[in-house]
Design a protein around this motif. Sequence first.
Motif, PDB file in Angstrom:
ATOM      1  N   LEU A  63       0.835  -1.209   0.000  1.00 53.94           N
ATOM      2  CA  LEU A  63       0.000   0.000   0.000  1.00 53.94           C
ATOM      3  C   LEU A  63       0.870   1.259   0.000  1.00 53.94           C
ATOM      4  CD1 LEU A  63      -2.749   1.462   0.233  1.00 53.94           C
ATOM      5  CD2 LEU A  63      -2.482   1.322   2.729  1.00 53.94           C
ATOM      6  N   MET A  64       1.945   1.245   0.794  1.00 54.67           N
ATOM      7  CA  MET A  64       2.713   2.481   1.028  1.00 54.67           C
ATOM      8  C   MET A  64       3.844   2.714   0.042  1.00 54.67           C
ATOM      9  SD  MET A  64       2.838   2.611   5.190  1.00 54.67           S
ATOM     10  CE  MET A  64       3.418   4.314   5.265  1.00 54.67           C
ATOM     11  N   LYS A 208      -2.931  -3.610  -3.426  1.00 47.85           N
ATOM     12  CA  LYS A 208      -2.722  -2.922  -4.705  1.00 47.85           C
ATOM     13  C   LYS A 208      -4.040  -2.364  -5.245  1.00 47.85           C
ATOM     14  CE  LYS A 208       1.591  -2.885  -5.179  1.00 47.85           C
ATOM     15  NZ  LYS A 208       2.226  -1.610  -4.848  1.00 47.85           N
ATOM     16  N   GLU A 209      -5.120  -3.081  -5.016  1.00 44.09           N
ATOM     17  CA  GLU A 209      -6.438  -2.609  -5.424  1.00 44.09           C
ATOM     18  C   GLU A 209      -6.779  -1.309  -4.693  1.00 44.09           C
ATOM     19  OE1 GLU A 209      -8.238  -3.949  -7.867  1.00 44.09           O
ATOM     20  OE2 GLU A 209      -9.566  -2.217  -7.503  1.00 44.09           O
ATOM     21  N   LEU A 210      -6.491  -1.303  -3.367  1.00 40.70           N
ATOM     22  CA  LEU A 210      -6.729  -0.109  -2.551  1.00 40.70           C
ATOM     23  C   LEU A 210      -5.841   1.050  -3.024  1.00 40.70           C
ATOM     24  CD1 LEU A 210      -8.027   1.272  -0.094  1.00 40.70           C
ATOM     25  CD2 LEU A 210      -6.272   0.190   1.351  1.00 40.70           C
ATOM     26  N   ARG A 215      -5.863   6.233  -5.911  1.00 39.73           N
ATOM     27  CA  ARG A 215      -5.144   6.933  -6.981  1.00 39.73           C
ATOM     28  C   ARG A 215      -3.751   7.414  -6.533  1.00 39.73           C
ATOM     29  NH1 ARG A 215      -7.660  11.520  -9.270  1.00 39.73           N
ATOM     30  NH2 ARG A 215      -8.714  11.915  -7.316  1.00 39.73           N
ATOM     31  N   ILE A 216      -3.092   6.574  -5.723  1.00 45.04           N
ATOM     32  CA  ILE A 216      -1.722   6.896  -5.313  1.00 45.04           C
ATOM     33  C   ILE A 216      -0.712   5.949  -5.972  1.00 45.04           C
ATOM     34  CG2 ILE A 216      -2.399   7.929  -3.114  1.00 45.04           C
ATOM     35  CD1 ILE A 216      -1.645   5.315  -1.725  1.00 45.04           C
ATOM     36  N   GLN A 340      -6.606   5.656   5.775  1.00 42.78           N
ATOM     37  CA  GLN A 340      -6.704   4.202   5.941  1.00 42.78           C
ATOM     38  C   GLN A 340      -6.256   3.756   7.337  1.00 42.78           C
ATOM     39  OE1 GLN A 340      -8.157   2.349   3.530  1.00 42.78           O
ATOM     40  NE2 GLN A 340      -8.460   4.402   2.669  1.00 42.78           N
ATOM     41  N   GLY A 341      -5.972   4.724   8.205  1.00 44.40           N
ATOM     42  CA  GLY A 341      -5.661   4.390   9.592  1.00 44.40           C
ATOM     43  C   GLY A 341      -4.183   4.349   9.919  1.00 44.40           C
TER      44      GLY A 341
END
Length: 414
Positions: A63-64, A208-210, A215-216, A340-341
């Motif tokens: 994600l990051m 990857k979907e997230l 849009r990052i 996303q926390g």
Amino acid sequence: MSQSLNFPRHGDKRNSDFFETFLKRLLEERDRVGLTKLIHEIDALMITVEPGHSIDYVAELCLMTPYHYMVTLESESHLTHVMRIDLNSPDILVREVKDPNIRGIFRSLNEVYPIGSYKPNSRYMGEVLRVTDLHSVVRLQREREFRFFSQDEIRRLELPGNLAVSKPSPYTHNIVAYLEREPDELRVYALGLSTIRGDVQEAYLAAKELQKRLRIDDLILPIDHLATRVYSQNREVAILEYLSWSSYYYWGSYDIKDQNSSTNVTKSVHHSRELRSPAKVFTANNTPYFVNHLEKLPSPTETFVRNYGPRLHHIAVAVCDGETDGQENIEYVVNAIRDQGKDFLLDVIGSKQQGLKQIFSSASEHSSLIIEYVQRFGDFDGFFAKDNVAELTRAAGVEEELLEMEAQSSSIAG
Ligand SMILES: [Fe+2]
């Protein structure tokens, strides 16, 4: 002039005569014996996490950062997940120890430090450097009194059998490994049984979907630099030792007086772009902890090292220059991830005028590593703004103070 000494010097921090003398001698000799030519870019990073944490950590990185999950190498007591962007930037090997009772040298390095011992298996281990002619590199380094694990030890540590792996540095506690590979050859790690695990693949695809939905995915670039913290008295020797293991050169050092600290930068002789081979940064206090009570100076860097041991503090990831929905990309990325926390230690700092903006995430609960995002504006190729570094160092120190208090209260209670 010798290849590795042919770069302009930056910074305002003065070094000792010992450092300046041996910087020149070591790099001249490294160039002369051919090591600079044989050792190339950083090809991979190795990180170990606690039992049960590697899938969540893979998902966090997916994600990051721009990393993708490739494959898992399963050996007797470890799972090693291979993560990759492409062959133009380093892989990340995320290793999970399967059995919480397993003991070994890397665990021991954590156990003597009050916060480090909390997560005894969680540790950034070091970098794999690509080399041509592994045999010659190892021979030349051995002649210079550098030490390696034996093939038998590498097998017992369950590290890839095609690597030559150094003994941990006494100054940084990190290892350096060498992997022989031509630029057009695939990266292969000779370890265990290779499978694409369903549970990791599922976590990877969801992350990857997230990333895409937020849009990052197109905004985050490869690793810019790796920042290691060492004891104040080890600043110069840690730099000189790393230059001796690698083909990096000394870029320069900045004194961050506000935080009683300095930031010391080394970069690849072969690649001017950090995204190809990340810069290696060393941070150290200016004075040792035991004079703080006399000098009344802040000491966040030395406090970190006393709590965790010398080790990697953060991985800095670049954010591409530009704006999304009217926000600078770094702000857009941080807001999306924060929603996303995921916590950040402070707000985005720096400015377009200064040339760059930066921020620290809070330390990962899986690896204890911080992710830094850095966006450079226009053609700025500098490394940092002094005010930024002071502010980042201070913010990271505040969180560590809280952890230290927690560690103390639980050890008193226990
Ligand atoms: Fe940094």
